[in-house]
Write a protein that holds these residues in place. Structure first.
Motif, PDB file in Angstrom:
ATOM      1  N   ALA A  27      -5.055  -0.333  11.667  1.00  0.00           N
ATOM      2  CA  ALA A  27      -5.028  -1.251  10.532  1.00  0.00           C
ATOM      3  C   ALA A  27      -4.671  -0.490   9.272  1.00  0.00           C
ATOM      4  O   ALA A  27      -4.722   0.740   9.238  1.00  0.00           O
ATOM      5  N   GLN A  28      -4.306  -1.233   8.248  1.00  0.00           N
ATOM      6  CA  GLN A  28      -4.106  -0.629   6.939  1.00  0.00           C
ATOM      7  C   GLN A  28      -4.265  -1.703   5.873  1.00  0.00           C
ATOM      8  O   GLN A  28      -4.167  -2.899   6.158  1.00  0.00           O
ATOM      9  N   LEU A  65     -14.522  -4.356  13.929  1.00  0.00           N
ATOM     10  CA  LEU A  65     -13.483  -3.389  14.277  1.00  0.00           C
ATOM     11  C   LEU A  65     -13.329  -2.312  13.207  1.00  0.00           C
ATOM     12  O   LEU A  65     -13.448  -1.119  13.495  1.00  0.00           O
ATOM     13  N   ILE A  66     -13.064  -2.735  11.953  1.00  0.00           N
ATOM     14  CA  ILE A  66     -12.751  -1.756  10.927  1.00  0.00           C
ATOM     15  C   ILE A  66     -12.891  -2.373   9.538  1.00  0.00           C
ATOM     16  O   ILE A  66     -12.765  -3.595   9.377  1.00  0.00           O
ATOM     17  N   GLN A  67     -13.214  -1.525   8.552  1.00  0.00           N
ATOM     18  CA  GLN A  67     -13.311  -1.959   7.148  1.00  0.00           C
ATOM     19  C   GLN A  67     -12.402  -1.108   6.283  1.00  0.00           C
ATOM     20  O   GLN A  67     -12.348   0.111   6.437  1.00  0.00           O
ATOM     21  N   TYR A  68     -11.712  -1.750   5.353  1.00  0.00           N
ATOM     22  CA  TYR A  68     -10.949  -1.061   4.330  1.00  0.00           C
ATOM     23  C   TYR A  68     -11.478  -1.472   2.963  1.00  0.00           C
ATOM     24  O   TYR A  68     -11.883  -2.611   2.754  1.00  0.00           O
ATOM     25  N   TYR A  69     -11.469  -0.514   2.048  1.00  0.00           N
ATOM     26  CA  TYR A  69     -11.863  -0.796   0.668  1.00  0.00           C
ATOM     27  C   TYR A  69     -10.788  -0.221  -0.246  1.00  0.00           C
ATOM     28  O   TYR A  69     -10.561   0.992  -0.257  1.00  0.00           O
ATOM     29  N   SER A  84      -4.103  -6.926   4.143  1.00  0.00           N
ATOM     30  CA  SER A  84      -4.325  -5.986   5.247  1.00  0.00           C
ATOM     31  C   SER A  84      -3.580  -6.463   6.488  1.00  0.00           C
ATOM     32  O   SER A  84      -3.325  -7.667   6.651  1.00  0.00           O
ATOM     33  N   GLU A  85      -3.232  -5.520   7.311  1.00  0.00           N
ATOM     34  CA  GLU A  85      -2.587  -5.827   8.587  1.00  0.00           C
ATOM     35  C   GLU A  85      -3.315  -5.097   9.702  1.00  0.00           C
ATOM     36  O   GLU A  85      -3.723  -3.944   9.535  1.00  0.00           O
ATOM     37  N   LEU A  86      -3.474  -5.806  10.816  1.00  0.00           N
ATOM     38  CA  LEU A  86      -4.067  -5.227  12.026  1.00  0.00           C
ATOM     39  C   LEU A  86      -2.957  -5.185  13.072  1.00  0.00           C
ATOM     40  O   LEU A  86      -2.383  -6.218  13.401  1.00  0.00           O
ATOM     41  N   ASN A  87      -2.658  -3.986  13.534  1.00  0.00           N
ATOM     42  CA  ASN A  87      -1.607  -3.788  14.530  1.00  0.00           C
ATOM     43  C   ASN A  87      -2.225  -3.544  15.899  1.00  0.00           C
ATOM     44  O   ASN A  87      -3.082  -2.678  16.048  1.00  0.00           O
TER      45      ASN A  87
END
Lengths: 113, 113
Positions: free
Chosen positions: A66-67, A46-50, A74-77
């Motif tokens: 997400a953030q 879905l998504i990556q955060y760094y 991290s949180e996925l809304n």
């Protein structure tokens, strides 16, 4: 135990509702990834955060966001939920650079009724 | 056509057998090849990872990569009933600023005692 913590383990909600899934990465890991696992699609990125910044995006629906926070959790809304959103949602984390191997949490099972 | 093809099985073997699990892929840009084990309704657990073509051994497990044929394998020696699980191959795909894992569909393995 991978060291990646996901809460809650199971969520039951109704169509049209909004939910938040939470992930705490392994100590020292700066990257967090979210994946969706459904019976028909398998495990999908879905998504990556760094370190607080979005780095890569997969086929994530516009209803999903997400953030990653300064403490690296991290949180996925997921909003305007549909029956088809019922799935297992996994978070993974990895260190920055090097082999960058992803370790997965136990997942959150979302049931949309 | 999927980027990663994996026979979903189920594969049923007697205890003590040698198990061979395989994946093929189409994207020659994939780097790092992983095998995850997933028990029912649990998170994927990393078994092995490798970068280059050749074999890598860890206990009863051997991972094999042939980049020229775009083919990877996982061999399990002296299989045990506790090895009964879904085995997922995964490959790292680099994106502009990040990366993701692309998974096979998973092979269900049943080891009978």
């Amino acid at each position: 135990d991978s060291g990646v913590t996901q809460t809650p383990k199971h969520l039951i909600t109704a169509t049209g509702q909004r939910v938040t899934l939470r992930c705490s990465p392994r100590s020292g890991d700066l990257s967090v990834y979210w994946y969706q696992q459904s019976l028909d699609q398998g495990l999908q990125f879905l998504i990556q955060y760094y370190n607080g910044e979005e780095r890569a995006k997969g086929n994530i629906l516009e209803r999903f966001s997400a953030q990653q926070f300064p403490d690296l959790h991290s949180e996925l809304n997921l909003s305007s939920l549909e029956l088809g959103d019922s799935a297992l949602y996994f978070c993974a984390s990895s260190v920055a650079g090097g082999e960058n191997i992803q370790y997965f949490g136990a997942g959150t099972r979302l049931s949309v009724l | 056509q999927k980027e990663v093809e994996q026979d979903p099985g189920p594969l049923s073997v007697p205890e003590g057998a040698i198990v061979s699990l395989n994946c093929t892929y189409s994207n020659s840009a994939f780097q790092y090849f992983m095998w995850y084990r997933q028990y029912s309704r649990k998170g994927p657990e990393l078994l092995m990872y490798t970068y280059s073509s050749g074999n890598k051994e860890d206990g009863r497990f051997t991972a094999q990569v042939d980049k020229s044929s775009k083919y990877i394998s996982l061999f399990i020696r002296d299989s045990q009933p506790s090895d009964s699980a879904t085995y997922l191959c995964a490959m790292r795909d680099y994106m502009e600023y990040g990366n993701k894992l692309v998974f096979g569909a998973g092979t269900i393995l049943r080891v009978k005692s």
